[in-house]
Scaffold this active site. Structure first.
Site, PDB file in Angstrom:
ATOM      1  N   SER A   1      -9.040  -1.259  -6.549  1.00  0.00           N
ATOM      2  CA  SER A   1      -8.031  -2.023  -5.845  1.00  0.00           C
ATOM      3  C   SER A   1      -8.340  -2.073  -4.379  1.00  0.00           C
ATOM      4  O   SER A   1      -9.496  -2.046  -3.974  1.00  0.00           O
ATOM      5  CB  SER A   1      -6.655  -1.417  -6.109  1.00  0.00           C
ATOM      6  OG  SER A   1      -5.655  -2.212  -5.531  1.00  0.00           O
ATOM      7  N   CYS A   2      -7.299  -2.118  -3.590  1.00  0.00           N
ATOM      8  CA  CYS A   2      -7.401  -2.257  -2.149  1.00  0.00           C
ATOM      9  C   CYS A   2      -6.463  -1.244  -1.522  1.00  0.00           C
ATOM     10  O   CYS A   2      -5.847  -0.456  -2.217  1.00  0.00           O
ATOM     11  CB  CYS A   2      -6.985  -3.665  -1.732  1.00  0.00           C
ATOM     12  SG  CYS A   2      -7.600  -4.979  -2.806  1.00  0.00           S
ATOM     13  N   ASP A   3      -6.359  -1.297  -0.226  1.00  0.00           N
ATOM     14  CA  ASP A   3      -5.397  -0.463   0.489  1.00  0.00           C
ATOM     15  C   ASP A   3      -4.751  -1.312   1.566  1.00  0.00           C
ATOM     16  O   ASP A   3      -5.446  -2.004   2.318  1.00  0.00           O
ATOM     17  CB  ASP A   3      -6.089   0.746   1.121  1.00  0.00           C
ATOM     18  CG  ASP A   3      -6.643   1.691   0.070  1.00  0.00           C
ATOM     19  OD1 ASP A   3      -5.877   2.529  -0.429  1.00  0.00           O
ATOM     20  OD2 ASP A   3      -7.840   1.578  -0.253  1.00  0.00           O
TER      21      ASP A   3
ATOM     22  N   ASN B   1      -7.644  -3.642   3.581  1.00  0.00           N
ATOM     23  CA  ASN B   1      -8.987  -3.824   3.044  1.00  0.00           C
ATOM     24  C   ASN B   1      -8.869  -4.476   1.685  1.00  0.00           C
ATOM     25  O   ASN B   1      -8.088  -4.036   0.839  1.00  0.00           O
ATOM     26  CB  ASN B   1      -9.712  -2.480   2.870  1.00  0.00           C
ATOM     27  CG  ASN B   1     -10.457  -2.050   4.107  1.00  0.00           C
ATOM     28  OD1 ASN B   1     -10.560  -2.802   5.082  1.00  0.00           O
ATOM     29  ND2 ASN B   1     -10.975  -0.836   4.088  1.00  0.00           N
TER      30      ASN B   1
ATOM     31  N   GLU C   1      -2.010  -5.675  -4.050  1.00  0.00           N
ATOM     32  CA  GLU C   1      -2.821  -4.659  -4.717  1.00  0.00           C
ATOM     33  C   GLU C   1      -2.746  -4.854  -6.223  1.00  0.00           C
ATOM     34  O   GLU C   1      -1.724  -5.285  -6.753  1.00  0.00           O
ATOM     35  CB  GLU C   1      -2.281  -3.243  -4.427  1.00  0.00           C
ATOM     36  CG  GLU C   1      -2.005  -2.945  -2.979  1.00  0.00           C
ATOM     37  CD  GLU C   1      -3.261  -2.725  -2.190  1.00  0.00           C
ATOM     38  OE1 GLU C   1      -4.241  -2.218  -2.765  1.00  0.00           O
ATOM     39  OE2 GLU C   1      -3.258  -3.061  -1.004  1.00  0.00           O
TER      40      GLU C   1
END
Length: 420
Positions: free
Chosen positions: A9-11, A30, A96
């Site tokens: 995933s992302c943050d 990100n 996300e």
């Protein structure tokens, strides 16, 4: 159908005063995606639309609204939506991938990334964007392959939505959802449900559905993340995962978070926030949202992979923005393999000009040779110069609209010149 890749995933992060410095809300994200996926940065002007108009999203068509706001988006270049972006009213959204107990249906509907863009185009505050997203979720649902590949990659979505005054976390499980208002301090989301017992808005059937599935007994305090997923919410901030690491980094800088601090967090490789490997950080964004309405919001985008070897370039909404041609990918119209059935039979070259030059430059910057070190120093100096210029705008409140219209594009040209 091929098996789903392991969860990646992302943050996404937000800091509100007093955790953020200088009376500003600071937002950062990100985007962690397949390593060969191109992320483009595009500006879409505000527009009026005729009654009854249809809007083609990534997979489905929906009803268009009468007026859409101007947006700047960082998005995987094969789809309609966006991983993250901002609009002319100082609204920012990032999403996300999340998984839980509820089955993920593979049918094509709205992607979470479509919902990001729709929220930005149709709302002017964080809470209004939340309402836009949940209404569309109820009407059209979420679903479809989230990767440009014959391999199916599907997930539910969570969102961090921020404006000049407040932020909201919205987390979904199929059509069900919970939302938490963030009015101060810091908050981050990663690839897990994170809303526990502080629920400020919710799907009207959220709890009844959980009871019907045997996930909640109706007696103990309702904990959304614990009920709708397998997360041990008591250990979320101590477990050592990316959500935990992001939480620690935000709290480490609490009270002094600026755009530079947020960029530093996004560049952190030890925590896994700046991801490397088959899934990697393919694009990054940081926004500064002053609480004073007379000051402009400033949005920084990389448009290239790995923020540690990229330049965060500033963008400010003003009239007559210069087209972001060097960060816009080629388009293929009806011949695009995403639009054809069966989908994703081929994969065209979607690299934009900045991506191509950065791709070659990144190889040089990875080497220990003097040329690579010198190039890295130059792009770091360019970024520092732009941050300093933006700080001056926020301090003085002076804006040359004609110059700012070319702000992002000019910085891209300067970056390209460094790469040669």
């Amino acid at each position: 159908m091929a098996a789903r890749p392991p969860p990646r995933s992302c943050d996404t992060f937000v800091a509100l005063p007093p955790a953020a410095a200088a009376g500003c809300v600071v937002f950062g994200k990100n985007s962690d995606r397949p390593e060969d996926e191109v992320q483009e940065v595009v500006h879409v002007p505000a527009a009026a639309h005729p009654p009854g108009a249809a809007l083609e999203c990534t997979y489905i068509a929906i009803e268009q609204v009468a007026q859409t706001h101007a947006v700047v988006l960082s998005r995987p270049s094969w789809l309609w939506g966006a991983e993250m972006g901002a609009n002319e009213h100082g609204l920012c959204i990032g999403n996300e991938a999340v998984w839980g107990r509820e089955e993920i249906r593979g049918r094509e509907a709205l992607l979470g990334m479509d919902l990001v863009r729709l929220g930005l185009e149709r709302a002017d505050t964080a809470e209004k964007a939340l309402t836009v997203i949940v209404d569309l979720l109820e009407k059209y649902g979420q679903g479809g392959n989230c990767m440009e590949s014959q391999m199916e990659f599907t997930y539910h979505n969570s969102f961090l939505i921020a404006d000049r005054k407040e932020a909201w976390v919205l987390e979904t499980s199929g059509k069900y959802w919970a939302a938490e208002k963030v009015e101060g301090g810091v908050r981050n989301i990663s690839n897990q449900l994170s809303i526990t017992t502080k629920i400020d808005r919710e799907h009207p059937e959220l709890k009844e559905y959980a009871k019907s599935r045997g996930w909640w007994d109706g007696e103990k305090e309702f904990d959304f993340a614990a009920t709708y997923s397998y997360v041990n919410t008591a250990r979320m901030t101590t477990s050592g995962g990316r959500y935990c690491e992001g939480y620690k980094l935000l709290n480490k800088h609490k009270g002094s978070i600026t755009s530079e601090i947020m960029m530093e967090i996004l560049r952190d490789k030890e925590s896994g926030i700046n991801m490397e490997g088959g899934f990697m950080t393919t694009g990054s964004m940081v926004s500064v949202l002053p609480q004073q309405p007379n000051l402009p919001c400033i949005h920084f985008f990389t448009g290239t992979p790995d923020p540690a070897r990229s330049v965060f370039k500033p963008f400010i909404f003003v009239p007559n923005i210069t087209k972001l041609s060097k960060t816009s990918s080629p388009t293929f119209g009806h011949d695009d393999p995403v639009k054809k059935q069966p989908r994703f039979q081929t994969k065209p070259d979607r690299r934009h000009e900045l991506y191509k030059k950065h791709e070659s430059a990144a190889v040089v910057m990875e080497t220990p040779e003097d040329k690579g070190k010198e190039m890295l120093k130059k792009i770091q100096a360019l970024e520092k110069q732009k941050i300093s210029e933006m700080e001056s705008i926020l301090q003085n409140g002076c804006l040359d609209i004609n110059q700012v219209a070319n702000l992002f594009s000019q910085c891209v040209e300067e970056e390209l010149k460094i790469y040669g």
